[in-house]
Design an enzyme around this catalytic site. Structure first.
Site, short mmCIF file in Angstrom:
data_model
loop_
_atom_site.label_atom_id
_atom_site.label_comp_id
_atom_site.label_asym_id
_atom_site.label_seq_id
_atom_site.Cartn_x
_atom_site.Cartn_y
_atom_site.Cartn_z
N GLN A 41 41.03 46.56 32.58
CA GLN A 41 39.83 47.39 32.39
C GLN A 41 40.05 48.84 32.83
O GLN A 41 39.74 49.77 32.09
CB GLN A 41 38.65 46.79 33.19
CG GLN A 41 37.32 47.46 32.87
CD GLN A 41 36.31 47.33 34.00
OE1 GLN A 41 36.60 46.82 35.07
NE2 GLN A 41 35.10 47.80 33.74
N ARG A 76 51.50 40.85 29.65
CA ARG A 76 51.83 40.77 28.21
C ARG A 76 51.48 42.07 27.53
O ARG A 76 50.71 42.86 28.07
CB ARG A 76 51.12 39.59 27.55
CG ARG A 76 49.61 39.65 27.54
CD ARG A 76 49.02 38.38 26.94
NE ARG A 76 49.17 37.25 27.85
CZ ARG A 76 48.33 36.97 28.84
NH1 ARG A 76 47.28 37.75 29.06
NH2 ARG A 76 48.52 35.94 29.62
N ASP A 93 55.50 40.61 35.54
CA ASP A 93 54.63 39.69 36.27
C ASP A 93 54.66 40.13 37.73
O ASP A 93 55.72 40.10 38.37
CB ASP A 93 55.18 38.26 36.10
CG ASP A 93 54.44 37.24 36.96
OD1 ASP A 93 53.55 37.64 37.75
OD2 ASP A 93 54.76 36.05 36.84
N TYR A 133 37.62 36.96 46.43
CA TYR A 133 37.90 38.34 46.01
C TYR A 133 37.72 39.30 47.19
O TYR A 133 38.56 40.17 47.45
CB TYR A 133 36.94 38.67 44.87
CG TYR A 133 37.05 40.05 44.27
CD1 TYR A 133 38.16 40.41 43.52
CD2 TYR A 133 36.00 40.97 44.40
CE1 TYR A 133 38.23 41.67 42.92
CE2 TYR A 133 36.07 42.21 43.79
CZ TYR A 133 37.19 42.56 43.05
OH TYR A 133 37.25 43.79 42.45
N LYS A 183 40.32 41.68 49.12
CA LYS A 183 40.16 43.13 49.20
C LYS A 183 40.26 43.63 50.64
O LYS A 183 40.89 44.65 50.91
CB LYS A 183 38.83 43.57 48.56
CG LYS A 183 38.81 43.44 47.04
CD LYS A 183 39.91 44.22 46.37
CE LYS A 183 39.89 44.18 44.87
NZ LYS A 183 41.11 44.71 44.25
C1 AKB Z 1 33.55 42.82 40.05
O1 AKB Z 1 32.37 42.69 39.71
O2 AKB Z 1 34.27 41.87 40.43
C2 AKB Z 1 34.15 44.20 40.07
C3 AKB Z 1 33.99 44.84 41.41
C4 AKB Z 1 32.72 45.43 41.81
O3 AKB Z 1 34.91 44.85 42.17
N1 AKB Z 1 33.55 44.99 39.04
#
Ligand code: AKB
Length: 312
Positions: free
Chosen positions: A12, A36, A52, A141, A145
């Site tokens: 993105q 890819r 990769d 996530y 981070k």
């Molecule tokens: C997500 O929604 O996972 C991302 C972000 C805010 O890190 N757009």
């Protein structure tokens, strides 16, 4: 930045960043890599290699081959996808980052990787979230981070790697659609408004999240990477944001251009839970003070541009 090596270059952010950096620094000086190849401008407008990021040897070899002096590490899973497959997310997000940092250390490269508003959690102050505050995220996530911010700081003070990063909010663009994020509704809504004049939101009304238009995000990356290092107190990672809205507010803005636009809701509990754990709005004062961050697009200006560009 003279030879820039980008991972996740067809994602993105990467797909637009690659093209922007090639315009500034020269096509041959920006090496795009991804898992890819496709036929996008980012893949075809300059050097491209299949890499990769979990393969340490290839990653370091490739960065060496092009004599990179800067590594921009974008390859990662977004929040909703990571939550569905946390083990894979850990391996890709942390393994890839570690390899990219090792390559930067070995080749003495400048380094950028994005963090996110996902690095905050339910115990973080929700409004005007400070730069330095509680970070106890409840998603894989977010865990990635926070660990990534710390790891990038570690590589700076332990090995002297010039690491820098931004905590991005939801990013909105008319070029490459996002995949697997929690904030993706704020992109989908524009596509659906143009195609069908209606949108069913998976995020509930009243849920505020920070957002930014992609041109501002790309400028922020370049500005931070070009900033005088002696002015940077934070490095990994700066809060940046341009606006905060809920689904009702973005729908109202779209209605100014498409009056018949209709909004309904079918809330996805998994993504709603993630959104509820994130701040309503973050404070970007440190980014403004330390390297002059500014965003040009607010909700009104972004909506006008998105609808114009997507209609074409
Ligand atoms: C997500 O929604 O996972 C991302 C972000 C805010 O890190 N757009």
């Amino acid at each position: 930045m003279k030879k820039i090596f980008i991972t996740g270059a067809l994602g993105q952010i990467g797909s637009e960043l690659t093209v922007k950096l090639r315009n500034i620094y020269g096509a041959d000086n920006v090496i795009a890599t991804d898992i890819r190849k496709n036929d996008s401008e980012a893949a075809l407008s300059g050097p491209f290699e299949v890499v990769d990021v979990t393969d340490t040897k290839t990653m370091i070899e490739m960065a060496k081959k092009y004599q990179a002096d800067t590594i921009i590490h974008m390859a990662a899973l977004l929040s909703a996808t990571a939550e569905k497959n946390p083990v894979f997310a850990w391996n890709l997000n942390m393994g890839g980052l570690m390899n990219a940092l090792e390559a930067a250390r070995e080749l003495n490269c400048k380094f950028f990787t994005p963090s996110s508003i996902g690095a905050f959690g339910p115990t973080t102050p929700k409004d005007n979230t400070p730069q330095d505050t509680i970070q106890r995220p409840t998603t894989m996530y977010g865990v990635n981070k926070v660990a990534g911010e710390l790891l990038a700081d570690y590589y700076n003070y332990k090995f002297g790697v010039d690491t820098r990063g931004l905590r991005f909010p939801g990013l909105i663009s008319y070029v490459t659609p996002p995949g697997g994020g929690t904030t993706d509704y704020a992109v989908e809504i524009y596509y659906e408004a143009i195609k069908n004049k209606r949108y069913t939101s998976y995020i509930d009304k009243g849920t505020y999240m920070d957002m930014m238009y992609m041109p501002d995000a790309l400028n922020a990356i370049v500005d931070l990477m070009e900033a005088d290092p002696s002015k940077l107190k934070h490095r990994n990672s700066f809060n940046v944001t341009a606006m905060s809205f809920d689904p009702e507010e973005i729908a109202a803005e779209i209605r100014k251009h498409i009056p018949e636009f209709e909004m309904s809701y079918s809330v996805d509990p998994a993504r709603q839970q993630i959104a509820d754990s994130w701040p309503n709005s973050i404070d970007a004062t440190a980014a403004k003070e330390e390297w002059g961050f500014k965003a040009e697009y607010d909700l009104a200006k972004m909506t006008k541009d998105m609808l114009e560009k997507l209609s074409k």
